[in-house]
Enzyme design. Structure first.
Site, mmCIF file in Angstrom:
data_model
loop_
_atom_site.group_PDB
_atom_site.id
_atom_site.type_symbol
_atom_site.label_atom_id
_atom_site.label_comp_id
_atom_site.label_asym_id
_atom_site.label_seq_id
_atom_site.Cartn_x
_atom_site.Cartn_y
_atom_site.Cartn_z
ATOM 1 N N LYS A 131 -33.922 41.894 -8.654
ATOM 2 C CA LYS A 131 -32.920 42.068 -8.416
ATOM 3 C C LYS A 131 -32.013 40.650 -9.646
ATOM 4 C CE LYS A 131 -29.563 42.517 -4.099
ATOM 5 N NZ LYS A 131 -28.850 41.054 -4.055
ATOM 6 N N THR A 151 1.159 -0.910 -0.312
ATOM 7 C CA THR A 151 0.589 0.457 0.037
ATOM 8 C C THR A 151 0.703 1.168 -0.138
ATOM 9 O OG1 THR A 151 -2.091 -1.150 1.634
ATOM 10 C CG2 THR A 151 -2.057 1.651 1.125
ATOM 11 N N ASN A 152 2.305 1.239 0.479
ATOM 12 C CA ASN A 152 2.509 2.771 0.836
ATOM 13 C C ASN A 152 3.720 2.987 -0.334
ATOM 14 O OD1 ASN A 152 1.836 1.634 3.476
ATOM 15 N ND2 ASN A 152 3.361 0.867 4.278
ATOM 16 N N THR A 170 -7.342 53.540 -4.345
ATOM 17 C CA THR A 170 -6.460 52.614 -3.790
ATOM 18 C C THR A 170 -7.464 52.361 -2.758
ATOM 19 O OG1 THR A 170 -5.529 54.901 -3.631
ATOM 20 C CG2 THR A 170 -4.661 53.135 -5.547
ATOM 21 N N SER A 176 -32.860 37.303 -5.933
ATOM 22 C CA SER A 176 -34.031 36.754 -4.907
ATOM 23 C C SER A 176 -34.595 36.393 -4.966
ATOM 24 C CB SER A 176 -33.931 38.685 -4.813
ATOM 25 O OG SER A 176 -34.880 39.031 -3.580
ATOM 26 N N SER A 177 -35.696 36.330 -4.610
ATOM 27 C CA SER A 177 -37.396 35.551 -3.893
ATOM 28 C C SER A 177 -38.190 36.862 -3.297
ATOM 29 C CB SER A 177 -37.151 34.235 -3.231
ATOM 30 O OG SER A 177 -36.649 34.790 -2.051
#
Length: 470
Positions: free
Chosen positions: A322, A139-140, A185, A316-317
């Protein structure tokens, strides 16, 4: 359901008779109910490519007969083609450094090979998961090699998407080259800049990310295959040791090389940290760009409103009409996750002890996720956002004309102190800077027209004195 009985060093266990996995896979699946997810498909294929190369190598050195080799190779080819992936049942996050991953591959391949040879699954006297499929391996060395192969399969995909993003930013930089806007800035008015210059800068940072990702792939090409348990190559035939990596290269088409120091390569996972670090850097850059896109598109009436992002869905609901910057938002979230993954990968690599790091499964889980989500995120950023961005030229011009930031260009002519006084007066009275300069007789109208030419202000390397000589 019918069952067959299989046993290991822990004891016996009933396995569904039609299952290609075996007792060790089932124990792993029961012990590690962590994510509820399967191993990455490319990782499964990488494991199986290693097993195919091992069978070829063991046959070449006389340790596996032709009949068994042929059955194992056929089983591997079927899995690489996408069959039996549902039989890889262990969770990607698991203990024991990935032993369950390795044994899951060994058992599925062995049982399919047994079937190909005309016998029933579980008849390990025909083809044994450990003694035949896993011969000369551990495995290693198998799992970390498969992990690196998987990264090398996934990274070109994200590089390809980033190359598309680079091209998209380049295209927009040309399209927006004549759009002068206000630079900022600390989110305060600074001096004019062209929108095309901003997008050109985005393309530059993406190009650096591509370069870093191309270079860091080399970290993944060195593998510890042949080192078996701790890098000493115990139980690996000498000829097998020298031929296994070249055969993996032939089977997979991936350029790999055996580590010079297999003990080092087995102990240390710094290569994965390096890859994760580059992915994190890229994610940070894309998140910053996404922040810029959200800011410049803010509004549409009460924000900056300098650019317009493609409308992709209702925002948006409750608020009609939007539209939100959903694509940059998802890129931000992908970046947050990649940054978190990088911390996990870093800590897991640090947590190794002596001859082995037991935490490769969590490294792979997070690293593969980082690459996949970045790949998909860049794809949607290009096709659902960047290519459809438009500039609000009128708004950009309005903001520049009303800004006091252009006063900076007057400093060489009237001095910093006087320029600051004029800026304060303009802010207090709302009067244009141009009129204030002319009223005080500080510059002639011709001189002022040249100094306050906002397009010329956006060309680096041209001083105000040079502008006056134009």
């Amino acid at each position: 359901m019918d069952f067959r009985l299989e046993s290991d060093s822990i004891g016996s266990k009933r396995i569904p008779v039609d299952a290609y996995y075996g007792v060790q896979s089932l124990r792993g699946a029961e012990n590690f109910r962590i994510t509820g997810l399967k191993m990455h498909e490319e990782f499964i294929n990488s494991l199986v490519q290693i097993k195919k190369a091992a069978a070829i190598t063991n046959n070449e050195v006389g340790l596996l007969d032709k009949k068994k080799e042929g059955a194992i190779i056929k089983a591997c080819d079927e899995i690489i083609d996408g069959k039996l992936h549902d039989q890889f049942i262990v969770d990607p996050i698991q203990g024991s450094a990935g032993t369950s991953m390795n044994m899951n591959a060994n058992e599925v391949i062995a049982n399919r090979a047994i079937e190909i040879l005309g016998k029933k699954k579980g008849d390990y006297g025909m083809v044994h998961p450990n003694d035949n499929v896993n011969y000369g391996q551990s495995t290693n060395d198998v799992v970390p090699t498969a992990g690196k192969m998987t990264v090398l399969k996934l990274l070109p995909k994200v590089i390809r998407e980033l190359t598309g993003l680079y091209g998209a930013f380049q295209k927009k930089s040309r399209e927006f080259d004549d759009v002068v806007k206000m630079g900022r800035t600390q989110l305060q008015d600074a001096v004019p800049i062209r929108l095309g210059q901003e997008f050109k800068a985005y393309s530059s940072v993406v190009k650096r990310d591509i370069s870093r990702l191309e270079k860091v792939q080399e970290e993944m090409r060195v593998v510890n295959m042949g080192g078996t348990a701790v890098g000493t190559g115990i139980n690996a035939d000498t000829k097998y040791f020298h031929n296994i990596v070249p055969n993996i290269v032939k089977v997979s088409g991936i350029e790999l090389k055996q580590a010079v120091n297999l003990i080092d390569e087995t102990q240390n996972l710094d290569g994965y940290v390096a890859v994760s670090g580059v992915l994190k850097t890229c994610a940070v850059n894309l998140s910053k760009i996404s922040n810029d896109l959200r800011l410049m598109s803010s509004g549409p009436r009460t924000g900056l409103g300098e650019i317009k992002l493609p409308a992709k869905q209702n925002g948006s609901s409750i608020m009609p009409g939007k539209v939100n910057p959903v694509i940059p938002e998802v890129v931000n979230q992908i970046a947050f996750n990649i940054i978190g993954n990088d911390i996990t990968i870093t800590m897991a690599a640090e947590a190794g002890q002596l001859e082995l790091n037991a935490f490769e499964p969590i490294i792979f889980y997070n690293l593969f996720e980082s690459i996949d989500t970045l790949t998909n995120g860049v794809d949607t950023l290009v096709n659902n956002c960047v290519l459809g961005i438009t500039a609000n030229k009128e708004r950009c011009k309005q903001l520049v004309d009303n800004s006091v930031g252009i006063i900076t260009a007057l400093c060489p002519h009237v001095g910093y102190k006087k320029s600051a006084e004029i800026a304060k007066t303009a802010l207090k009275t709302g009067r244009p800077i141009r009129k204030l300069i002319l009223e005080e007789g500080l510059l002639s109208e011709d001189e002022l027209n040249q100094v306050l030419d906002v397009v010329s202000m956006t060309e680096p390397g041209i001083s105000a004195e040079q502008l006056l000589m134009v």
